[in-house]
Design a protein around this motif. Structure first.
Motif, mmCIF file in Angstrom:
data_model
loop_
_atom_site.group_PDB
_atom_site.id
_atom_site.type_symbol
_atom_site.label_atom_id
_atom_site.label_comp_id
_atom_site.label_asym_id
_atom_site.label_seq_id
_atom_site.Cartn_x
_atom_site.Cartn_y
_atom_site.Cartn_z
ATOM 1 N N ARG A 43 14.254 -19.570 35.419
ATOM 2 C CA ARG A 43 15.483 -19.364 34.640
ATOM 3 C C ARG A 43 15.335 -18.229 33.640
ATOM 4 O O ARG A 43 16.214 -17.376 33.526
ATOM 5 N N ILE A 44 14.204 -18.265 32.896
ATOM 6 C CA ILE A 44 14.003 -17.245 31.861
ATOM 7 C C ILE A 44 13.951 -15.853 32.485
ATOM 8 O O ILE A 44 14.584 -14.911 31.999
ATOM 9 N N THR A 45 13.218 -15.727 33.621
ATOM 10 C CA THR A 45 13.150 -14.413 34.264
ATOM 11 C C THR A 45 14.523 -14.021 34.819
ATOM 12 O O THR A 45 14.862 -12.845 34.828
ATOM 13 N N GLY A 46 15.319 -15.006 35.232
ATOM 14 C CA GLY A 46 16.678 -14.707 35.704
ATOM 15 C C GLY A 46 17.513 -14.064 34.612
ATOM 16 O O GLY A 46 18.174 -13.045 34.832
ATOM 17 N N VAL A 47 17.459 -14.652 33.412
ATOM 18 C CA VAL A 47 18.197 -14.087 32.276
ATOM 19 C C VAL A 47 17.623 -12.713 31.921
ATOM 20 O O VAL A 47 18.364 -11.750 31.669
ATOM 21 N N GLY A 48 16.280 -12.606 31.948
ATOM 22 C CA GLY A 48 15.623 -11.331 31.648
ATOM 23 C C GLY A 48 16.041 -10.246 32.629
ATOM 24 O O GLY A 48 16.307 -9.104 32.235
ATOM 25 N N LEU A 49 16.137 -10.603 33.904
ATOM 26 C CA LEU A 49 16.551 -9.633 34.921
ATOM 27 C C LEU A 49 17.999 -9.222 34.706
ATOM 28 O O LEU A 49 18.381 -8.088 34.996
ATOM 29 N N GLY A 50 18.807 -10.157 34.189
ATOM 30 C CA GLY A 50 20.195 -9.833 33.847
ATOM 31 C C GLY A 50 20.239 -8.715 32.821
ATOM 32 O O GLY A 50 21.004 -7.754 32.944
ATOM 33 N N ILE A 51 19.366 -8.829 31.794
ATOM 34 C CA ILE A 51 19.275 -7.765 30.793
ATOM 35 C C ILE A 51 18.707 -6.503 31.447
ATOM 36 O O ILE A 51 19.124 -5.387 31.158
ATOM 37 N N ALA B 83 26.658 -5.349 44.486
ATOM 38 C CA ALA B 83 27.579 -6.488 44.593
ATOM 39 C C ALA B 83 26.824 -7.810 44.560
ATOM 40 O O ALA B 83 27.170 -8.724 43.791
ATOM 41 N N ALA B 84 25.760 -7.920 45.388
ATOM 42 C CA ALA B 84 25.017 -9.184 45.462
ATOM 43 C C ALA B 84 24.320 -9.485 44.140
ATOM 44 O O ALA B 84 24.326 -10.625 43.668
ATOM 45 N N THR B 85 23.723 -8.454 43.518
ATOM 46 C CA THR B 85 22.997 -8.655 42.258
ATOM 47 C C THR B 85 23.918 -9.189 41.174
ATOM 48 O O THR B 85 23.615 -10.200 40.528
ATOM 49 N N PHE B 86 25.057 -8.527 40.951
ATOM 50 C CA PHE B 86 25.907 -8.935 39.827
ATOM 51 C C PHE B 86 26.646 -10.243 40.117
ATOM 52 O O PHE B 86 26.915 -11.008 39.193
ATOM 53 N N HIS B 87 26.948 -10.496 41.386
ATOM 54 C CA HIS B 87 27.564 -11.785 41.726
ATOM 55 C C HIS B 87 26.566 -12.919 41.458
ATOM 56 O O HIS B 87 26.892 -13.913 40.799
ATOM 57 N N HIS B 88 25.333 -12.734 41.934
ATOM 58 C CA HIS B 88 24.267 -13.716 41.737
ATOM 59 C C HIS B 88 23.984 -13.899 40.242
ATOM 60 O O HIS B 88 23.802 -15.019 39.765
ATOM 61 N N LEU B 89 23.997 -12.789 39.503
ATOM 62 C CA LEU B 89 23.711 -12.834 38.059
ATOM 63 C C LEU B 89 24.745 -13.658 37.312
ATOM 64 O O LEU B 89 24.407 -14.520 36.497
#
Lengths: 143, 136
Positions: A43-51, B83-89
């Protein structure tokens, strides 16, 4: 009328008597097995990857906007701070990808035995370390 | 009086089956979960391709990047990745926010803000990639 979530916490026991459903103990009660640590790190890396998508956005945006701007951005990525961010991003991306593959495999109903659960966690850590090192060795050789 | 109210009792006339048929409290059933799995599966090859491409482009100039994206296949893969990255995000961030933000108003505001931001970033990335591949 109570909240629907509260109302759904009522069930019957084997004698047919109405009881409140039990809640599992809170997270602090448990010893930390590897799977729990991997799960929250996913989860934390998911949020980090978002940034981290800001990095990709910046890279594409400056490349599409001006040559000088893109060169400044590339210079920043090559600086100590830029390389550090890129390394964290690579590590988080590879880790999230590996735990993600493990989750997809578990979605098919596999790997829930205690031993498999633990071993696949170790495999995730080993693959993350190996792939991250491989990517950076290749990257630094090309660069 | 307080004792009676706290004792376990049924005060809604809806069965679990009825709830499942109504697609649950979010009214969307497994759509969210399924979309997250599909984008995850798509992102496995796309991410490996992206890492490979970024390695090849280490230290590239603007014209190198434009040259690289002038291939229709690469541009298509890049747009698919965006598209896949931001949808998944945005799917993932929604779950994280819903799990950890208890106040209803703050939760809705945060989910909407994150989703809006993801759409904007995806558009910026896609338009930049198109400009690089088709124009510059």
């Amino acid at each position: 009328m109570r909240d629907v979530r509260d109302a759904l916490m009522v069930a019957r026991d084997s004698d047919g008597k109405l009881v409140r459903r039990p809640l599992s103990p809170h997270v602090q009660v448990y010893r930390w097995p590897l799977s729990m640590a991997l799960s929250i790190t996913h989860r934390i890396t998911g949020v980090g990857l978002g940034i981290g998508t800001l990095l990709m956005t910046g890279w594409l945006l400056t490349a599409a906007t001006s040559e000088a701007g893109f060169e400044r951005f590339q210079y920043f990525l090559g600086s100590a701070v830029g390389l550090f961010l890129l390394f964290c991003w690579t590590l988080a991306l590879v880790f999230h990808l590996m735990t993600g593959l493990r989750h997809l495999w578990m979605d098919t109903g596999h790997g829930f035995d205690e031993k498999d659960y633990h071993n696949s966690g170790i495999a995730v850590l080993a693959a993350t370390a190996a792939l991250t090192v491989l990517i950076w060795v290749a990257g630094l050789m090309i660069w | 009086m307080a004792d009676i109210r706290n004792a376990p009792h049924v005060d809604m006339l809806r069965s679990p089956l009825g709830r499942a048929r109504g697609l649950g409290s979010a009214r969307s059933g497994s759509t969210h979960w399924w979309a997250q799995r599909l984008t995850a599966i798509a992102l496995v090859p796309l991410t490996l391709w992206f890492i490979w491409s970024m390695l090849r482009l280490a230290g590239a100039s603007q014209s190198d990047v434009a040259d690289w994206l002038s291939s229709p296949v690469r541009l298509a893969l890049m747009l698919a990745l965006i598209a896949a990255t931001f949808h998944h995000l945005q799917l993932g961030m929604q779950v994280v926010i819903e799990d950890y933000v208890p106040q209803e108003g703050v939760k809705i505001a945060a989910v909407l803000a994150v989703k809006g931001l993801c759409v904007l970033l995806a558009l910026i990335c896609a338009i930049s990639a198109l400009a690089l591949g088709l124009i510059i």
